[in-house]
Write an enzyme that holds these catalytic residues in place. Structure first.
Site, PDB file in Angstrom:
ATOM      1  N   ASN A 160       5.561  -5.339  18.344  1.00  0.00           N
ATOM      2  CA  ASN A 160       4.545  -4.316  18.634  1.00  0.00           C
ATOM      3  C   ASN A 160       3.970  -3.810  17.307  1.00  0.00           C
ATOM      4  O   ASN A 160       4.718  -3.287  16.462  1.00  0.00           O
ATOM      5  CB  ASN A 160       5.225  -3.187  19.431  1.00  0.00           C
TER       6      ASN A 160
ATOM      7  N   HIS B 250       2.091   0.648  15.088  1.00  0.00           N
ATOM      8  CA  HIS B 250       2.255   1.597  13.982  1.00  0.00           C
ATOM      9  C   HIS B 250       1.676   1.102  12.661  1.00  0.00           C
ATOM     10  O   HIS B 250       1.572   1.878  11.712  1.00  0.00           O
ATOM     11  CB  HIS B 250       3.700   2.055  13.891  1.00  0.00           C
TER      12      HIS B 250
ATOM     13  N   HIS C  62      -0.491  -1.349  22.286  1.00  0.00           N
ATOM     14  CA  HIS C  62      -0.741  -0.338  23.326  1.00  0.00           C
ATOM     15  C   HIS C  62      -2.062   0.362  23.015  1.00  0.00           C
ATOM     16  O   HIS C  62      -2.178   1.075  22.024  1.00  0.00           O
ATOM     17  CB  HIS C  62       0.430   0.664  23.300  1.00  0.00           C
TER      18      HIS C  62
ATOM     19  N   ARG D 138      -3.950   3.208  23.825  1.00  0.00           N
ATOM     20  CA  ARG D 138      -3.770   4.487  24.518  1.00  0.00           C
ATOM     21  C   ARG D 138      -5.122   5.112  24.820  1.00  0.00           C
ATOM     22  O   ARG D 138      -6.107   4.864  24.120  1.00  0.00           O
ATOM     23  CB  ARG D 138      -2.931   5.449  23.655  1.00  0.00           C
TER      24      ARG D 138
ATOM     25  N   ARG E 129      -5.029   6.702  19.615  1.00  0.00           N
ATOM     26  CA  ARG E 129      -4.393   7.268  18.420  1.00  0.00           C
ATOM     27  C   ARG E 129      -3.953   6.193  17.422  1.00  0.00           C
ATOM     28  O   ARG E 129      -3.827   6.465  16.243  1.00  0.00           O
ATOM     29  CB  ARG E 129      -3.206   8.152  18.789  1.00  0.00           C
TER      30      ARG E 129
ATOM     31  N   GLU F 126      -0.211  -3.379  26.367  1.00  0.00           N
ATOM     32  CA  GLU F 126       0.428  -2.223  27.012  1.00  0.00           C
ATOM     33  C   GLU F 126      -0.655  -1.239  27.398  1.00  0.00           C
ATOM     34  O   GLU F 126      -1.517  -0.898  26.568  1.00  0.00           O
ATOM     35  CB  GLU F 126       1.345  -1.519  26.012  1.00  0.00           C
TER      36      GLU F 126
ATOM     37  N   THR G  67       5.997   6.651  24.439  1.00  0.00           N
ATOM     38  CA  THR G  67       6.171   6.536  25.890  1.00  0.00           C
ATOM     39  C   THR G  67       7.577   7.019  26.241  1.00  0.00           C
ATOM     40  O   THR G  67       8.556   6.319  26.022  1.00  0.00           O
ATOM     41  CB  THR G  67       5.949   5.073  26.327  1.00  0.00           C
TER      42      THR G  67
ATOM     43  N   GLU H 127       9.978  -4.261  32.485  1.00  0.00           N
ATOM     44  CA  GLU H 127      10.524  -4.022  31.144  1.00  0.00           C
ATOM     45  C   GLU H 127      11.402  -2.778  31.252  1.00  0.00           C
ATOM     46  O   GLU H 127      10.930  -1.714  31.662  1.00  0.00           O
ATOM     47  CB  GLU H 127       9.406  -3.832  30.123  1.00  0.00           C
TER      48      GLU H 127
ATOM     49  N   HIS I 288      11.997  -0.388  23.561  1.00  0.00           N
ATOM     50  CA  HIS I 288      11.833   0.998  23.125  1.00  0.00           C
ATOM     51  C   HIS I 288      13.021   1.451  22.297  1.00  0.00           C
ATOM     52  O   HIS I 288      14.137   1.519  22.779  1.00  0.00           O
ATOM     53  CB  HIS I 288      11.606   1.997  24.269  1.00  0.00           C
TER      54      HIS I 288
HETATM   55  N1  PXP Z   1       7.794  -1.440  25.142  1.00  0.00           N
HETATM   56  C1  PXP Z   1       6.998  -0.473  25.620  1.00  0.00           C
HETATM   57  C2  PXP Z   1       6.561  -0.578  27.043  1.00  0.00           C
HETATM   58  C3  PXP Z   1       6.549   0.586  24.813  1.00  0.00           C
HETATM   59  O1  PXP Z   1       5.762   1.546  25.324  1.00  0.00           O
HETATM   60  C4  PXP Z   1       6.922   0.600  23.458  1.00  0.00           C
HETATM   61  C5  PXP Z   1       6.392   1.672  22.553  1.00  0.00           C
HETATM   62  O2  PXP Z   1       5.026   1.497  22.400  1.00  0.00           O
HETATM   63  C6  PXP Z   1       7.751  -0.427  22.980  1.00  0.00           C
HETATM   64  C7  PXP Z   1       8.188  -1.430  23.849  1.00  0.00           C
HETATM   65  C8  PXP Z   1       8.189  -0.491  21.563  1.00  0.00           C
HETATM   66  O3  PXP Z   1       8.972   0.615  21.257  1.00  0.00           O
HETATM   67  P1  PXP Z   1       9.379   0.878  19.759  1.00  0.00           P
HETATM   68  O4  PXP Z   1       8.112   1.074  19.003  1.00  0.00           O
HETATM   69  O5  PXP Z   1      10.225   2.096  19.840  1.00  0.00           O
HETATM   70  O6  PXP Z   1      10.137  -0.340  19.285  1.00  0.00           O
END
Ligand code: PXP
Length: 251
Positions: free
Chosen positions: A12, A15, A48, A50, A54, A75, A106, A156, A199
């Site tokens: 992901n 960030h 994601h 959003r 952001r 996402e 989330t 998930e 997550h």
């Molecule tokens: N899976 C989903 C559905 C999420 O919403 C997120 C956060 O955007 C992640 C995985 C990844 O989480 P993390 O950034 O904490 O590894």
């Protein structure tokens, strides 16, 4: 014992966009990060979009789809706006998540049981566009039953509570959350759902969860992008891949 299915790593890159947006402009570019993650062993890229934009922006999604050569997992909240964007972008997959404006991330899973009808039409529209849908849910049998009734292809499992227990040093809560995840993965797989998880995962928790043969995909962001500031993104992804492969040996 049959060999377990390989476990995929979805990186992901939200960030990277968070960091870019802190100053505006184009640097660091999340699409470049996606290419580096793929070269280092990621099986797919997750982003994601959003409602408040952001981190990831609309043009990031379009560029990810056009420029990366591995599956893109979009996402998204189950809103009309996001469904339209997903159908235009045509990612490989869409992971439906709950979204609250005030949350930092989330914070919980979708309440699939309470939103059956609304989700049913969103899943049908996305599936009609050739997009594989997963539902981001807490490790609760009630939610898994509801996901199976909706005939979603995948879920998930939200691993945030388990990972937070580890960070808090609360071993009883960590063990209890782990039991919930293990049971949920088995129930979901038995109901014919493909099982993903994500997550808050780090090297330790990703290695542990990779040992569950029912789990075939992990989506990991924040920890990897944080680690990247110390060791570089490619090295962080390689270490994560190695941790997951190590865990899989115990499946
Ligand atoms: N899976 C989903 C559905 C999420 O919403 C997120 C956060 O955007 C992640 C995985 C990844 O989480 P993390 O950034 O904490 O590894």
């Amino acid at each position: 014992m049959p060999a377990s299915a390989p476990i995929r790593l979805g990186v992901n890159i939200d960030h990277v966009a968070t960091l870019r947006n802190a100053r505006g402009g184009q640097h660091p570019d999340p699409v470049k990060a996606a290419a580096i993650a793929i070269a280092a062993g990621a099986d797919g890229i997750t982003a994601h979009l959003r409602e408040d934009r952001r981190h990831i922006r609309d043009e990031d999604m379009a560029r990810l789809k056009a420029e990366i050569d591995k599956p893109l997992n979009f996402e998204m909240a189950a809103t009309p706006e996001m469904v339209e964007i997903a159908l235009r972008t045509k990612p490989h997959a869409a992971c439906l998540v709950p979204e609250r404006r005030a949350e930092v991330t989330t914070e919980g899973g979708l309440d699939v049981a309470a939103q059956h009808d609304a989700l049913s039409s969103v899943i049908a529209r996305l599936a009609g566009g050739g997009i594989r849908v997963s539902l981001f849910i807490d490790a609760e049998p009630r939610q898994i039953d509801a996901a199976a009734r909706l005939r979603a292809p995948a879920i998930e499992i939200h691993t945030g509570a388990w990972c937070n227990a580890l960070a808090d040093g609360d071993s009883a809560r960590f063990a209890a959350e782990w039991d919930r995840i293990r049971a949920a993965a088995a129930i979901a797989s038995g109901a014919g759902l493909e099982v993903h998880a994500g997550h808050g995962l780090n090297y330790q928790t990703a290695e542990a969860i990779a040992a569950l043969a029912d789990v075939v995909e992990l989506n990991i962001g924040h920890f990897l992008i944080g680690e990247a500031t110390f060791v570089g993104l490619a090295e962080a992804v390689r270490k994560m891949r190695a941790a997951m492969d190590q865990g899989r040996l115990k499946a």
